[in-house]
Design a protein around this motif. Structure first.
Motif, PDB file in Angstrom:
ATOM      1  N   GLN A  19       0.855  -1.179   0.000  1.00 42.79           N
ATOM      2  CA  GLN A  19       0.000   0.000   0.000  1.00 42.79           C
ATOM      3  C   GLN A  19       0.899   1.239   0.000  1.00 42.79           C
ATOM      4  O   GLN A  19       1.296   1.736   1.046  1.00 42.79           O
ATOM      5  CB  GLN A  19      -0.926  -0.011   1.221  1.00 42.79           C
ATOM      6  N   TRP A  20       1.245   1.735  -1.158  1.00 39.95           N
ATOM      7  CA  TRP A  20       2.235   2.800  -1.287  1.00 39.95           C
ATOM      8  C   TRP A  20       1.810   4.092  -0.618  1.00 39.95           C
ATOM      9  O   TRP A  20       2.664   4.905  -0.238  1.00 39.95           O
ATOM     10  CB  TRP A  20       2.579   3.021  -2.760  1.00 39.95           C
ATOM     11  N   ASP A  21       0.526   4.309  -0.428  1.00 36.98           N
ATOM     12  CA  ASP A  21       0.065   5.524   0.245  1.00 36.98           C
ATOM     13  C   ASP A  21       0.493   5.565   1.701  1.00 36.98           C
ATOM     14  O   ASP A  21       0.502   6.626   2.313  1.00 36.98           O
ATOM     15  CB  ASP A  21      -1.457   5.661   0.148  1.00 36.98           C
ATOM     16  N   GLU A  22       0.855   4.406   2.286  1.00 35.34           N
ATOM     17  CA  GLU A  22       1.310   4.374   3.669  1.00 35.34           C
ATOM     18  C   GLU A  22       2.677   5.036   3.832  1.00 35.34           C
ATOM     19  O   GLU A  22       3.089   5.359   4.930  1.00 35.34           O
ATOM     20  CB  GLU A  22       1.398   2.929   4.176  1.00 35.34           C
ATOM     21  N   PHE A  23       3.392   5.231   2.730  1.00 38.37           N
ATOM     22  CA  PHE A  23       4.725   5.807   2.781  1.00 38.37           C
ATOM     23  C   PHE A  23       4.665   7.266   2.338  1.00 38.37           C
ATOM     24  O   PHE A  23       5.308   7.667   1.382  1.00 38.37           O
ATOM     25  CB  PHE A  23       5.688   5.015   1.889  1.00 38.37           C
ATOM     26  N   GLY A  24       3.896   8.048   3.061  1.00 38.06           N
ATOM     27  CA  GLY A  24       3.721   9.456   2.730  1.00 38.06           C
ATOM     28  C   GLY A  24       4.978  10.261   2.982  1.00 38.06           C
ATOM     29  O   GLY A  24       6.033   9.747   3.326  1.00 38.06           O
ATOM     30  N   ALA A  25       4.858  11.540   2.817  1.00 35.81           N
ATOM     31  CA  ALA A  25       5.997  12.452   2.954  1.00 35.81           C
ATOM     32  C   ALA A  25       6.187  12.864   4.410  1.00 35.81           C
ATOM     33  O   ALA A  25       6.170  14.035   4.742  1.00 35.81           O
ATOM     34  CB  ALA A  25       5.787  13.665   2.071  1.00 35.81           C
ATOM     35  N   SER A  26       6.368  11.909   5.269  1.00 41.48           N
ATOM     36  CA  SER A  26       6.558  12.183   6.691  1.00 41.48           C
ATOM     37  C   SER A  26       8.039  12.341   7.006  1.00 41.48           C
ATOM     38  O   SER A  26       8.894  11.791   6.322  1.00 41.48           O
ATOM     39  CB  SER A  26       5.981  11.032   7.515  1.00 41.48           C
ATOM     40  N   GLU A  27       8.323  13.088   8.055  1.00 44.68           N
ATOM     41  CA  GLU A  27       9.688  13.217   8.542  1.00 44.68           C
ATOM     42  C   GLU A  27       9.853  12.311   9.748  1.00 44.68           C
ATOM     43  O   GLU A  27       9.006  12.291  10.636  1.00 44.68           O
ATOM     44  CB  GLU A  27       9.963  14.653   8.956  1.00 44.68           C
ATOM     45  N   PHE A  28      10.957  11.592   9.787  1.00 46.36           N
ATOM     46  CA  PHE A  28      11.227  10.729  10.934  1.00 46.36           C
ATOM     47  C   PHE A  28      11.737  11.563  12.095  1.00 46.36           C
ATOM     48  O   PHE A  28      12.539  12.476  11.915  1.00 46.36           O
ATOM     49  CB  PHE A  28      12.243   9.641  10.571  1.00 46.36           C
ATOM     50  N   VAL A  29      11.276  11.244  13.309  1.00 44.09           N
ATOM     51  CA  VAL A  29      11.723  11.927  14.519  1.00 44.09           C
ATOM     52  C   VAL A  29      13.011  11.248  14.970  1.00 44.09           C
ATOM     53  O   VAL A  29      13.062  10.024  15.095  1.00 44.09           O
ATOM     54  CB  VAL A  29      10.648  11.852  15.626  1.00 44.09           C
ATOM     55  N   LYS A  30      14.050  12.050  15.235  1.00 43.41           N
ATOM     56  CA  LYS A  30      15.358  11.485  15.560  1.00 43.41           C
ATOM     57  C   LYS A  30      15.662  11.444  17.058  1.00 43.41           C
ATOM     58  O   LYS A  30      16.453  10.634  17.495  1.00 43.41           O
ATOM     59  CB  LYS A  30      16.442  12.263  14.836  1.00 43.41           C
ATOM     60  N   PHE A  31      15.090  12.312  17.876  1.00 42.48           N
ATOM     61  CA  PHE A  31      15.380  12.374  19.309  1.00 42.48           C
ATOM     62  C   PHE A  31      16.893  12.416  19.547  1.00 42.48           C
ATOM     63  O   PHE A  31      17.451  11.607  20.269  1.00 42.48           O
ATOM     64  CB  PHE A  31      14.750  11.198  20.073  1.00 42.48           C
ATOM     65  N   ALA A  32      17.568  13.373  18.931  1.00 38.22           N
ATOM     66  CA  ALA A  32      19.029  13.487  19.022  1.00 38.22           C
ATOM     67  C   ALA A  32      19.488  14.137  20.325  1.00 38.22           C
ATOM     68  O   ALA A  32      20.538  13.782  20.853  1.00 38.22           O
ATOM     69  CB  ALA A  32      19.562  14.278  17.830  1.00 38.22           C
ATOM     70  N   ASN A  33      18.710  15.092  20.838  1.00 38.71           N
ATOM     71  CA  ASN A  33      19.112  15.841  22.026  1.00 38.71           C
ATOM     72  C   ASN A  33      18.079  15.705  23.129  1.00 38.71           C
ATOM     73  O   ASN A  33      16.876  15.646  22.858  1.00 38.71           O
ATOM     74  CB  ASN A  33      19.278  17.329  21.679  1.00 38.71           C
ATOM     75  N   LYS A  34      18.540  15.695  24.372  1.00 41.75           N
ATOM     76  CA  LYS A  34      17.609  15.659  25.505  1.00 41.75           C
ATOM     77  C   LYS A  34      16.637  16.820  25.360  1.00 41.75           C
ATOM     78  O   LYS A  34      17.025  17.928  25.016  1.00 41.75           O
ATOM     79  CB  LYS A  34      18.367  15.765  26.822  1.00 41.75           C
ATOM     80  N   GLY A  35      15.366  16.520  25.602  1.00 42.07           N
ATOM     81  CA  GLY A  35      14.327  17.534  25.447  1.00 42.07           C
ATOM     82  C   GLY A  35      13.634  17.483  24.099  1.00 42.07           C
ATOM     83  O   GLY A  35      12.563  18.069  23.940  1.00 42.07           O
ATOM     84  N   ASP A  36      14.228  16.804  23.110  1.00 43.55           N
ATOM     85  CA  ASP A  36      13.548  16.662  21.817  1.00 43.55           C
ATOM     86  C   ASP A  36      12.211  15.964  22.050  1.00 43.55           C
ATOM     87  O   ASP A  36      12.128  15.001  22.816  1.00 43.55           O
ATOM     88  CB  ASP A  36      14.389  15.849  20.839  1.00 43.55           C
ATOM     89  N   SER A  37      11.174  16.455  21.372  1.00 44.64           N
ATOM     90  CA  SER A  37       9.830  15.985  21.660  1.00 44.64           C
ATOM     91  C   SER A  37       8.978  16.009  20.397  1.00 44.64           C
ATOM     92  O   SER A  37       9.236  16.781  19.478  1.00 44.64           O
ATOM     93  CB  SER A  37       9.215  16.898  22.724  1.00 44.64           C
ATOM     94  N   VAL A  38       7.959  15.172  20.397  1.00 46.10           N
ATOM     95  CA  VAL A  38       6.949  15.203  19.353  1.00 46.10           C
ATOM     96  C   VAL A  38       5.597  15.044  20.043  1.00 46.10           C
ATOM     97  O   VAL A  38       5.464  14.295  21.006  1.00 46.10           O
ATOM     98  CB  VAL A  38       7.184  14.116  18.270  1.00 46.10           C
ATOM     99  N   ASN A  39       4.596  15.778  19.548  1.00 44.96           N
ATOM    100  CA  ASN A  39       3.257  15.737  20.128  1.00 44.96           C
ATOM    101  C   ASN A  39       2.251  15.815  19.001  1.00 44.96           C
ATOM    102  O   ASN A  39       2.403  16.613  18.077  1.00 44.96           O
ATOM    103  CB  ASN A  39       3.051  16.914  21.083  1.00 44.96           C
ATOM    104  N   GLY A  40       1.214  14.986  19.095  1.00 44.79           N
ATOM    105  CA  GLY A  40       0.154  15.057  18.105  1.00 44.79           C
ATOM    106  C   GLY A  40      -0.749  13.848  18.158  1.00 44.79           C
ATOM    107  O   GLY A  40      -0.687  13.024  19.070  1.00 44.79           O
ATOM    108  N   LYS A  41      -1.602  13.767  17.143  1.00 44.80           N
ATOM    109  CA  LYS A  41      -2.590  12.704  17.043  1.00 44.80           C
ATOM    110  C   LYS A  41      -2.024  11.553  16.210  1.00 44.80           C
ATOM    111  O   LYS A  41      -1.498  11.767  15.114  1.00 44.80           O
ATOM    112  CB  LYS A  41      -3.854  13.244  16.384  1.00 44.80           C
ATOM    113  N   ILE A  42      -2.142  10.330  16.728  1.00 44.37           N
ATOM    114  CA  ILE A  42      -1.663   9.155  16.014  1.00 44.37           C
ATOM    115  C   ILE A  42      -2.613   8.872  14.854  1.00 44.37           C
ATOM    116  O   ILE A  42      -3.812   8.704  15.047  1.00 44.37           O
ATOM    117  CB  ILE A  42      -1.580   7.929  16.943  1.00 44.37           C
ATOM    118  N   THR A  43      -2.050   8.820  13.644  1.00 44.74           N
ATOM    119  CA  THR A  43      -2.866   8.567  12.451  1.00 44.74           C
ATOM    120  C   THR A  43      -2.686   7.161  11.902  1.00 44.74           C
ATOM    121  O   THR A  43      -3.512   6.694  11.116  1.00 44.74           O
ATOM    122  CB  THR A  43      -2.532   9.584  11.341  1.00 44.74           C
ATOM    123  N   ASN A  44      -1.598   6.491  12.305  1.00 45.53           N
ATOM    124  CA  ASN A  44      -1.352   5.143  11.818  1.00 45.53           C
ATOM    125  C   ASN A  44      -0.361   4.459  12.749  1.00 45.53           C
ATOM    126  O   ASN A  44       0.557   5.102  13.266  1.00 45.53           O
ATOM    127  CB  ASN A  44      -0.778   5.181  10.400  1.00 45.53           C
TER     128      ASN A  44
END
Length: 121
Positions: A19-44
């Motif tokens: 299902q190629w639509d599952e591979f959208g134009a998303s950016e991967f979260v790296k968590f490189a530095n302490k305090g790096d964060s991501v917040n939002g609604k889970i879509t998949n």
């Protein structure tokens, strides 16, 4: 747009079954530095692989400013996600909180909050 599809079989998956639509134009979260964060609604939520080829959860998150992807392959992140069992539609916050000693060096420790009616805690 005309597209020619060549069907090949690899590891039990027929390429035309993807299902190629599952591979959208998303950016991967790296968590490189302490305090790096991501917040939002889970879509998949899907199964991915960690760096050792083991299965791990992969979460697509709508941050309101675009889609971000979290591969929960690190031991602490994976165990917490599995314990919390978030669902599509839940709001999640993942923060790289600190480092702790581990058997083979240091490990990242994450603070995770899931807002859901379905989360066990």
């Amino acid at each position: 747009m005309n597209t020619t599809i060549t069907t090949t079989k690899k590891a039990g998956i027929t390429m035309s079954d993807i299902q190629w639509d599952e591979f959208g134009a998303s950016e991967f979260v790296k968590f490189a530095n302490k305090g790096d964060s991501v917040n939002g609604k889970i879509t998949n939520i899907r199964v991915g692989q960690d760096f050792n080829g083991n299965p791990c959860p992969v979460l697509d998150i709508d941050t309101g400013n675009g889609s971000r992807t979290v591969t929960a392959g690190q031991a602490n992140l994976k165990s917490q996600i599995v314990q919390l069992r978030p669902s599509v539609g839940d709001t999640i916050t993942i923060t790289y909180d600190r480092d702790e000693k581990a058997e083979k060096g240091m490990k990242k420790v994450f603070a995770i909050k899931v807002d859901s009616n379905t989360a066990p805690f």
